[in-house]
Design a protein around this motif. Sequence first.
Motif, PDB file in Angstrom:
ATOM      1  N   LEU A  38      -0.764  -2.917   0.272  1.00  0.00           N
ATOM      2  CA  LEU A  38      -0.844  -2.795  -1.184  1.00  0.00           C
ATOM      3  C   LEU A  38      -1.152  -1.357  -1.588  1.00  0.00           C
ATOM      4  O   LEU A  38      -0.552  -0.820  -2.521  1.00  0.00           O
ATOM      5  N   GLU A  53       1.923   0.879  -1.039  1.00  0.00           N
ATOM      6  CA  GLU A  53       2.961   0.592  -2.032  1.00  0.00           C
ATOM      7  C   GLU A  53       2.617   1.157  -3.406  1.00  0.00           C
ATOM      8  O   GLU A  53       3.512   1.407  -4.207  1.00  0.00           O
ATOM      9  N   ASN A  54       1.347   1.322  -3.679  1.00  0.00           N
ATOM     10  CA  ASN A  54       0.905   1.697  -5.027  1.00  0.00           C
ATOM     11  C   ASN A  54       0.002   2.923  -5.050  1.00  0.00           C
ATOM     12  O   ASN A  54      -0.756   3.108  -5.998  1.00  0.00           O
ATOM     13  N   GLU A  93       1.597  -7.943  -6.900  1.00  0.00           N
ATOM     14  CA  GLU A  93       1.482  -7.795  -5.451  1.00  0.00           C
ATOM     15  C   GLU A  93       0.091  -8.224  -4.974  1.00  0.00           C
ATOM     16  O   GLU A  93      -0.041  -8.825  -3.911  1.00  0.00           O
ATOM     17  N   PHE A  94      -0.909  -7.922  -5.768  1.00  0.00           N
ATOM     18  CA  PHE A  94      -2.278  -8.306  -5.447  1.00  0.00           C
ATOM     19  C   PHE A  94      -2.379  -9.825  -5.334  1.00  0.00           C
ATOM     20  O   PHE A  94      -2.949 -10.349  -4.385  1.00  0.00           O
ATOM     21  N   ASP A 142      -3.081  -6.434   4.695  1.00  0.00           N
ATOM     22  CA  ASP A 142      -2.408  -6.654   3.410  1.00  0.00           C
ATOM     23  C   ASP A 142      -2.883  -5.645   2.366  1.00  0.00           C
ATOM     24  O   ASP A 142      -2.098  -5.138   1.571  1.00  0.00           O
ATOM     25  N   TYR A 143      -4.176  -5.356   2.371  1.00  0.00           N
ATOM     26  CA  TYR A 143      -4.712  -4.388   1.413  1.00  0.00           C
ATOM     27  C   TYR A 143      -4.170  -2.985   1.706  1.00  0.00           C
ATOM     28  O   TYR A 143      -3.855  -2.230   0.785  1.00  0.00           O
ATOM     29  N   MET A 185       1.000  -3.894  -9.476  1.00  0.00           N
ATOM     30  CA  MET A 185      -0.116  -4.099  -8.552  1.00  0.00           C
ATOM     31  C   MET A 185      -0.695  -5.504  -8.682  1.00  0.00           C
ATOM     32  O   MET A 185      -1.022  -6.132  -7.681  1.00  0.00           O
TER      33      MET A 185
END
Length: 181
Positions: free
Chosen positions: A93, A96-97, A66-67, A89-90, A63
Amino acid sequence: MKSETEQKILEVALKEFAEKGYKGATVRDIAIKSGFNDSTLFRRFKSKRDLFEAVINQGHEKMHREFDSILHDRLYETPRDFLETFVKDYAWLMEENLEIYDLTLHDKSGKFEHDMAVFFKQFTEYIEKNLPDSKIDPATFVLTISGFIYTLTLEKYYGGIIVNFEYFIGKFIDNLLICIE
Protein backbone atom coordinates in the motif's frame (compact mmCIF):
# COMPACT_ATOMS: atom_id res chain seq x y z
CA MET A 1 -16.54 11.01 -12.49
CA LYS A 2 -13.71 13.16 -13.77
CA SER A 3 -13.29 14.00 -17.44
CA GLU A 4 -10.24 12.77 -19.34
CA THR A 5 -8.87 16.32 -19.27
CA GLU A 6 -9.22 16.59 -15.49
CA GLN A 7 -7.75 13.14 -14.96
CA LYS A 8 -4.73 13.94 -17.14
CA ILE A 9 -4.16 17.20 -15.26
CA LEU A 10 -4.44 15.43 -11.89
CA GLU A 11 -1.95 12.73 -12.92
CA VAL A 12 0.61 15.27 -14.10
CA ALA A 13 -0.01 17.47 -11.05
CA LEU A 14 0.64 14.53 -8.73
CA LYS A 15 4.01 13.91 -10.38
CA GLU A 16 4.93 17.61 -10.30
CA PHE A 17 3.90 18.12 -6.66
CA ALA A 18 5.67 14.90 -5.64
CA GLU A 19 8.86 15.87 -7.45
CA LYS A 20 8.98 19.59 -6.65
CA GLY A 21 6.74 20.04 -3.63
CA TYR A 22 3.80 22.40 -3.42
CA LYS A 23 5.93 25.54 -3.57
CA GLY A 24 8.19 24.35 -6.37
CA ALA A 25 5.49 23.03 -8.71
CA THR A 26 3.96 25.60 -11.04
CA VAL A 27 0.55 25.65 -12.65
CA ARG A 28 2.19 26.61 -15.95
CA ASP A 29 4.43 23.49 -15.93
CA ILE A 30 1.50 21.28 -14.97
CA ALA A 31 -0.60 22.71 -17.79
CA ILE A 32 2.18 22.33 -20.37
CA LYS A 33 3.06 18.78 -19.32
CA SER A 34 -0.65 17.90 -19.36
CA GLY A 35 -0.90 19.16 -22.94
CA PHE A 36 -3.23 22.03 -22.05
CA ASN A 37 -2.94 25.76 -21.49
CA ASP A 38 -3.28 27.65 -18.21
CA SER A 39 -6.85 28.71 -18.91
CA THR A 40 -7.98 25.10 -19.39
CA LEU A 41 -6.46 24.21 -16.05
CA PHE A 42 -7.99 27.21 -14.28
CA ARG A 43 -11.45 26.45 -15.73
CA ARG A 44 -11.33 23.11 -13.95
CA PHE A 45 -9.41 24.14 -10.83
CA LYS A 46 -9.76 27.67 -9.44
CA SER A 47 -6.26 27.86 -8.00
CA LYS A 48 -3.05 25.95 -7.45
CA ARG A 49 -4.31 25.10 -3.96
CA ASP A 50 -7.59 23.73 -5.37
CA LEU A 51 -5.59 21.59 -7.79
CA PHE A 52 -3.34 20.35 -4.98
CA GLU A 53 -6.33 19.46 -2.82
CA ALA A 54 -8.00 17.65 -5.73
CA VAL A 55 -4.81 15.61 -6.21
CA ILE A 56 -4.67 14.70 -2.52
CA ASN A 57 -8.39 13.93 -2.31
CA GLN A 58 -8.22 11.64 -5.34
CA GLY A 59 -5.17 9.94 -3.84
CA HIS A 60 -6.93 9.45 -0.52
CA GLU A 61 -9.95 7.92 -2.25
CA LYS A 62 -7.63 5.44 -3.99
CA MET A 63 -5.81 4.71 -0.72
CA HIS A 64 -9.10 4.08 1.08
CA ARG A 65 -10.18 1.56 -1.57
CA GLU A 66 -6.82 -0.21 -1.43
CA PHE A 67 -6.71 0.05 2.35
CA ASP A 68 -10.09 -1.67 2.63
CA SER A 69 -8.80 -4.47 0.40
CA ILE A 70 -5.83 -5.23 2.71
CA LEU A 71 -7.82 -5.36 5.93
CA HIS A 72 -8.67 -9.01 5.61
CA ASP A 73 -11.63 -10.16 7.62
CA ARG A 74 -10.22 -13.56 8.43
CA LEU A 75 -8.72 -15.46 11.29
CA TYR A 76 -4.98 -16.02 11.35
CA GLU A 77 -3.52 -19.21 12.76
CA THR A 78 -0.55 -17.49 14.37
CA PRO A 79 0.66 -13.97 15.14
CA ARG A 80 3.38 -14.59 12.51
CA ASP A 81 0.75 -15.30 9.85
CA PHE A 82 -1.04 -12.10 10.76
CA LEU A 83 2.08 -9.91 10.88
CA GLU A 84 3.50 -11.30 7.64
CA THR A 85 0.26 -10.57 5.82
CA PHE A 86 -0.32 -7.19 7.44
CA VAL A 87 3.22 -5.83 7.06
CA LYS A 88 3.65 -7.03 3.47
CA ASP A 89 0.24 -5.68 2.47
CA TYR A 90 0.97 -2.38 4.20
CA ALA A 91 4.33 -2.16 2.43
CA TRP A 92 2.53 -2.72 -0.88
CA LEU A 93 0.00 0.00 0.00
CA MET A 94 2.82 2.39 0.88
CA GLU A 95 4.67 1.69 -2.37
CA GLU A 96 1.52 2.17 -4.43
CA ASN A 97 0.70 5.47 -2.75
CA LEU A 98 4.04 6.87 -1.65
CA GLU A 99 3.65 10.17 -3.49
CA ILE A 100 0.25 10.88 -1.93
CA TYR A 101 1.37 9.70 1.49
CA ASP A 102 4.46 11.90 1.30
CA LEU A 103 2.55 14.97 0.07
CA THR A 104 -0.03 14.51 2.84
CA LEU A 105 2.64 14.25 5.54
CA HIS A 106 4.41 17.38 4.33
CA ASP A 107 1.33 19.55 3.78
CA LYS A 108 1.41 22.37 6.31
CA SER A 109 -2.26 23.38 6.00
CA GLY A 110 -3.51 20.68 8.37
CA LYS A 111 -6.38 20.03 5.99
CA PHE A 112 -5.57 16.33 5.63
CA GLU A 113 -4.73 15.46 9.24
CA HIS A 114 -8.19 14.00 9.76
CA ASP A 115 -7.76 11.56 6.85
CA MET A 116 -4.43 10.36 8.23
CA ALA A 117 -5.91 10.02 11.72
CA VAL A 118 -8.69 7.83 10.28
CA PHE A 119 -6.12 5.57 8.57
CA PHE A 120 -4.11 5.18 11.78
CA LYS A 121 -7.24 4.55 13.85
CA GLN A 122 -8.35 1.80 11.47
CA PHE A 123 -4.90 0.23 11.51
CA THR A 124 -4.82 0.40 15.31
CA GLU A 125 -8.21 -1.30 15.59
CA TYR A 126 -7.04 -3.97 13.16
CA ILE A 127 -3.96 -4.65 15.31
CA GLU A 128 -6.11 -4.79 18.47
CA LYS A 129 -8.47 -7.25 16.81
CA ASN A 130 -5.74 -9.56 15.54
CA LEU A 131 -3.33 -9.39 18.47
CA PRO A 132 -5.80 -9.25 21.37
CA ASP A 133 -3.56 -10.90 23.97
CA SER A 134 -0.48 -8.86 23.20
CA LYS A 135 0.96 -6.48 25.77
CA ILE A 136 1.97 -3.93 23.14
CA ASP A 137 0.31 -0.56 22.79
CA PRO A 138 -1.49 -0.92 19.42
CA ALA A 139 -1.20 2.77 18.46
CA THR A 140 2.54 2.82 19.12
CA PHE A 141 2.88 -0.48 17.27
CA VAL A 142 1.11 1.00 14.24
CA LEU A 143 3.32 4.10 14.30
CA THR A 144 6.41 1.87 14.51
CA ILE A 145 5.27 -0.21 11.55
CA SER A 146 4.28 2.89 9.57
CA GLY A 147 7.54 4.70 10.25
CA PHE A 148 9.69 1.72 9.32
CA ILE A 149 7.78 0.94 6.14
CA TYR A 150 7.72 4.62 5.12
CA THR A 151 11.49 4.91 5.60
CA LEU A 152 12.18 1.65 3.78
CA THR A 153 9.87 2.63 0.92
CA LEU A 154 11.57 6.02 0.57
CA GLU A 155 14.93 4.24 0.38
CA LYS A 156 13.62 1.95 -2.35
CA TYR A 157 11.93 4.80 -4.25
CA TYR A 158 14.97 7.07 -4.22
CA GLY A 159 17.54 4.32 -4.70
CA GLY A 160 19.10 4.53 -1.26
CA ILE A 161 21.46 2.12 0.45
CA ILE A 162 18.84 -0.53 1.18
CA VAL A 163 18.83 -2.79 -1.84
CA ASN A 164 17.00 -5.84 -0.54
CA PHE A 165 13.56 -4.55 0.43
CA GLU A 166 12.07 -8.01 1.04
CA TYR A 167 14.96 -9.04 3.30
CA PHE A 168 14.44 -6.05 5.58
CA ILE A 169 10.66 -6.55 5.63
CA GLY A 170 11.27 -10.15 6.75
CA LYS A 171 13.72 -9.07 9.46
CA PHE A 172 11.31 -6.40 10.60
CA ILE A 173 8.54 -8.98 10.96
CA ASP A 174 10.91 -11.18 13.01
CA ASN A 175 11.58 -8.23 15.32
CA LEU A 176 7.89 -7.37 15.63
CA LEU A 177 7.25 -10.96 16.73
CA ILE A 178 9.84 -10.57 19.49
CA CYS A 179 7.98 -7.44 20.66
CA ILE A 180 4.65 -9.22 21.02
CA GLU A 181 5.92 -12.36 22.76
